[in-house]
Motif scaffolding. Structure first.
Motif, PDB file in Angstrom:
ATOM      1  N   PHE A 171       0.836  -1.200   0.000  1.00  0.00           N
ATOM      2  CA  PHE A 171       0.000   0.000   0.000  1.00  0.00           C
ATOM      3  C   PHE A 171       0.875   1.257   0.000  1.00  0.00           C
ATOM      4  N   LEU A 172       1.915   1.231   0.840  1.00  0.00           N
ATOM      5  CA  LEU A 172       2.830   2.387   0.901  1.00  0.00           C
ATOM      6  C   LEU A 172       3.508   2.612  -0.450  1.00  0.00           C
ATOM      7  N   ASN A 173       3.843   1.525  -1.126  1.00  0.00           N
ATOM      8  CA  ASN A 173       4.499   1.634  -2.433  1.00  0.00           C
ATOM      9  C   ASN A 173       3.604   2.301  -3.480  1.00  0.00           C
ATOM     10  N   VAL A 187       8.456   6.815   4.552  1.00  0.00           N
ATOM     11  CA  VAL A 187       8.888   7.397   3.267  1.00  0.00           C
ATOM     12  C   VAL A 187       9.659   6.375   2.436  1.00  0.00           C
ATOM     13  N   GLY A 188       9.653   6.610   1.131  1.00  0.00           N
ATOM     14  CA  GLY A 188      10.382   5.747   0.204  1.00  0.00           C
ATOM     15  C   GLY A 188       9.547   4.536  -0.181  1.00  0.00           C
ATOM     16  N   ILE A 189       9.881   3.980  -1.342  1.00  0.00           N
ATOM     17  CA  ILE A 189       9.177   2.767  -1.760  1.00  0.00           C
ATOM     18  C   ILE A 189      10.178   1.628  -1.950  1.00  0.00           C
ATOM     19  N   VAL A 190       9.760   0.467  -1.507  1.00  0.00           N
ATOM     20  CA  VAL A 190      10.649  -0.694  -1.602  1.00  0.00           C
ATOM     21  C   VAL A 190      10.615  -1.215  -3.037  1.00  0.00           C
ATOM     22  N   GLU A 191      11.775  -1.167  -3.657  1.00  0.00           N
ATOM     23  CA  GLU A 191      11.869  -1.578  -5.056  1.00  0.00           C
ATOM     24  C   GLU A 191      12.055  -3.088  -5.157  1.00  0.00           C
TER      25      GLU A 191
END
Lengths: 144, 103
Positions: free
Chosen positions: A86-88, A134-138
């Protein structure tokens, strides 16, 4: 065992970082002045300086987290992966907003994010009284 | 998208309470600045015990006590982050008591 995670920061995330640094340390001139006065006495300041420099120069920010402690696996669950997905897919938001959008109890979301942030699986920025992931896990890999 | 500049952060988590952290700032292929730190989690925050950096144009090492109070600065030759991680893994929290500048 190693868990290797790569995270990238979107412009929306970088804006949150900019605001958090500004709130804590002020403008770049103030950070530079403080660095001259405090020299090496405040290690956080050097990190804020580098981060602010990167933001002001419009650079990209990427992060790699390598976790050697296999206890990290105890912190992962289907529900927590759902939260990370969801955060991504969404802009950064406070935990309160996050709980609301996920339709989950705030305390459970807080516990999940705290647990994941212990190992920087999720990176959070303290912003006044708010905590913002913050940030998205790639990518995330587990190597045995 | 981002031009020539890139900030690369690397966190090497030895445990929930210990990490080696790198912040490397690149212009193109060239690394302009770096900070390599060994940190422990104490209370609710991360406390730096050892830090290598070149922010003021000189390679050096700063040492702090377990409360994060500055203790001293020593000369320290440039190291790769991977080498710094090896040193940290060897000495862990005893790192502040050991002269690692010759390693």
């Amino acid at each position: 065992m190693k868990l290797i995670l790569k995270r990238i920061y979107r412009e929306e995330d970088i804006e949150i970082l900019r605001k958090a640094i500004r709130r804590k340390y002020g403008r770049m001139e103030k950070i530079k002045k403080l660095m001259q006065i405090k020299k090496c006495a405040m290690p956080d300041l050097g990190e804020a300086y580098l981060m602010k420099l990167a933001i002001d120069e419009g650079s990209g920010i990427e992060e790699e987290v390598i976790i050697e402690d296999r206890k990290v696996l105890n912190h992962l669950s289907a529900k927590r992966f759902e939260l990370m997905e969801f955060l991504n897919k969404n802009n950064p938001m406070s935990l309160k907003e996050l709980a609301g959008k996920l339709g989950r109890d705030y305390k459970n979301v807080y516990d999940d994010v705290s647990s994941l942030s212990n190992y920087f699986v999720v990176n959070v920025i303290k912003f006044g009284r708010e905590t913002v992931p913050v940030g998205i896990v790639e990518s995330m890999q587990i190597r045995v | 998208m981002w031009g020539d500049f890139m900030l690369k952060i690397k966190r090497y988590m030895l445990s929930k309470d210990e990490m080696a952290e790198a912040m490397e700032y690149f212009k193109g292929e060239r690394m302009r600045y770096y900070i390599y730190s060994y940190k422990i989690h104490k209370g609710r925050k991360w406390v730096t015990l050892v830090r290598l950096d070149n922010l003021d144009g000189m390679e050096h090492m700063d040492i702090y006590d377990e409360n994060g109070n500055y203790m001293e600065t020593r000369e320290f030759p440039r190291k790769k982050f991977d080498d710094f991680v090896k040193i940290v893994k060897t000495f862990r929290r005893n790192i502040i008591a050991v002269d690692i500048s010759n390693l």
